[in-house]
Design an enzyme around this catalytic site. Structure first.
Site, PDB file in Angstrom:
ATOM      1  N   HIS A 140      -4.114  -2.351   3.843  1.00  0.00           N
ATOM      2  CA  HIS A 140      -3.606  -1.386   2.860  1.00  0.00           C
ATOM      3  C   HIS A 140      -2.155  -1.711   2.551  1.00  0.00           C
ATOM      4  CE1 HIS A 140      -0.893   1.074   5.427  1.00  0.00           C
ATOM      5  NE2 HIS A 140      -1.707   0.727   6.411  1.00  0.00           N
ATOM      6  N   CYS A 141      -1.727  -1.304   1.347  1.00  0.00           N
ATOM      7  CA  CYS A 141      -0.315  -1.414   0.983  1.00  0.00           C
ATOM      8  C   CYS A 141       0.248   0.003   0.936  1.00  0.00           C
ATOM      9  CB  CYS A 141      -0.149  -2.146  -0.351  1.00  0.00           C
ATOM     10  SG  CYS A 141      -1.041  -1.387  -1.730  1.00  0.00           S
ATOM     11  N   ALA A 142       1.270   0.250   0.140  1.00  0.00           N
ATOM     12  CA  ALA A 142       1.905   1.562   0.130  1.00  0.00           C
ATOM     13  C   ALA A 142       1.010   2.656  -0.424  1.00  0.00           C
ATOM     14  CB  ALA A 142       3.207   1.504  -0.666  1.00  0.00           C
TER      15      ALA A 142
END
Length: 474
Positions: free
Chosen positions: A25-27
């Site tokens: 996942h990213c932000a």
């Protein structure tokens, strides 16, 4: 909120744990590599309250959850599928393996140029600041700020020196990044870049005049004649030479005994690559790069506002494929050769497209009665106006289709307008409203008008298409 329950619902909607190859996942987004994306139940995902949108790019299926939520969902998600936490780069690598050769090339260029964008942006914006100080008629009729205030002339000269540094030594930046991406030692890549712009060489910008005057300096070695010409402001020669350097280094490290590796591998890698660069690789690729740049400039100049409009119309569809990442290399070359090109026309058109996507999303926000869609539309619409279009494009416009059509219509009209007035940027940055600071001083007014045209046209077209859509449903 029960994040485990949400993770289970997402997993079921994407085809179960057997369909998941990798996940991170990213932000704001859950980024998943799936074995078969045809097994995704998008309708089920859309029904989940925490899902703000979904899209597929670069071999990854991405689910927009929002900041603070995505990391909480990710924890039970990876437990359910039975894998350890993975980095973004690991998942990117897994996704790239699923792509076709063309998209792999785009990804390669992106990996090389994205890390050096901040340096190019800084140099370009400093160049813009210098232009604000030296451009006539911008603030004072018939004068520049320097003409009116001679005391700041040296300030402008100093800023100009700072601005040019990134472009004068561009091969060093590119070679460092490219050699690292190709698997070699990036510091050897930096040395190669330094060799290509060494002050003992004829500056590439002076090569044309020196050639016509038959005054190009040369080396005469064992009966061979080699031109002593630098590669300032070039891209293609540096990329090819960096690739050769990395592959030679990798080969030598396998062949040379470890006791001599640190001594001979760097020496032979640099020596062989530098000789090949100045004798064969450099001259050929410099010619090819110049022809490519000249072709792009000719296409832009000859097709006029019609070509600009078509480019603007198709810019967002190109973004969907991810191929817009390849434009970074073209823009870098246009900016590096700014004396000839005048800047990049791609960045202003990208700004028109991004603002158009934001306007279309905000139009949906005003007309929809769906509370979830309103929530997504307001935040993602404003984000798109500032240059981040993924939430707007994938979360709203493509899902409903008609806003996306309205957006590309607005982008096409606005791009035709700014192309007619030769609007160009002298720096890269946030492609949207904030792009004003990246424009040539003479282009700022027309750029602002273009933004207004993009917003109004896209917003209006989306409203019209929405009315038409509602009539169909009735």
């Amino acid at each position: 909120m029960d994040y485990k329950e949400s993770a289970e619902a997402i997993l079921q909607a994407i085809g179960g744990k057997e369909n998941v190859s990798a996940a991170t996942h990213c932000a704001t987004r859950l980024r998943i590599v799936l074995h078969d994306e045809n097994k995704i139940d998008k309708a089920a995902l859309d029904r989940l309250d925490l899902v703000k949108g979904t899209f597929s790019t670069a071999g990854q299926f991405q689910i927009i959850l929002g900041s603070g939520i995505v990391n909480e969902v990710y924890k039970p998600f990876i437990k359910l599928i039975g894998i350890n936490e993975m980095s973004t780069s690991q998942v990117k690598s897994a996704g790239v393996k699923k792509q076709n050769p063309l998209l792999r090339l785009v990804k390669l260029l992106s990996d090389i140029f994205v890390p050096i964008i901040p340096a190019i942006v800084a140099g370009g914006l400093l160049m813009g600041l210098n232009n604000l100080l030296t451009a006539k008629d911008l603030f004072i009729h018939g004068k520049s700020l320097i003409d009116a205030n001679p005391g700041i002339a040296d300030l402008a000269a100093m800023i100009n020196t700072f601005a040019n540094a990134a472009f004068v030594f561009l091969p060093v930046l590119i070679s460092f990044s490219a050699t690292k991406r190709f698997g070699g030692n990036p510091f050897l890549g930096a040395v190669l870049g330094m060799i290509m712009v060494h002050p003992d060489l004829l500056n590439a910008n002076e090569y044309g005049a020196a050639s016509l005057a038959h005054k190009v300096p040369e080396w005469h070695i064992l009966g061979f004649t080699i031109e002593k010409v630098g590669y300032q402001g070039t891209v293609l020669p540096v990329l090819v030479s960096s690739f050769i350097l990395a592959k030679i280094e990798i080969f030598l490290r396998k062949m040379i005994p470890s006791a001599l590796d640190n001594l001979l591998t760097p020496l032979l890698s640099i020596l062989v690559t530098a000789v090949l660069t100045f004798t064969f690789v450099g001259p050929l690729t410099r010619t090819a790069g110049n022809l490519f740049t000249d072709g792009i400039v000719w296409l832009y100049s000859s097709t006029g506002f019609i070509g600009g409009g078509i480019f603007g119309l198709f810019y967002a569809p190109i973004v969907i494929t991810g191929m817009h990442q390849s434009f970074i290399a073209i823009e870098t070359q246009l900016l590096a050769d700014i004396a000839k090109t005048g800047g990049t026309f791609i960045f202003p058109i990208a700004s028109m497209s991004n603002v158009a996507q934001g306007a279309a999303t905000l139009a949906v926000f005003f007309i929809t009665k769906d509370k979830k869609l309103k929530g997504i539309g307001s935040a993602s619409g404003i984000s798109a106006l500032l240059g981040i279009t993924e939430p707007a494009m994938f979360g709203v416009n493509l899902k409903l289709k008609y806003p996306f059509i309205g957006a590309i219509i607005g982008a096409g009209v606005a791009s035709a307008f700014i192309t007619f007035f030769k609007v160009k940027a002298i720096a890269l940055g946030a492609a949207g409203i904030l792009g004003i600071i990246s424009m040539k001083p003479s282009s700022i007014l027309y750029f602002v008008i273009g933004l207004v045209i993009s917003f109004v046209t896209s917003f209006s077209a989306t409203l019209v298409l929405a009315i038409r859509e509602s009539k169909k449903e009735q």
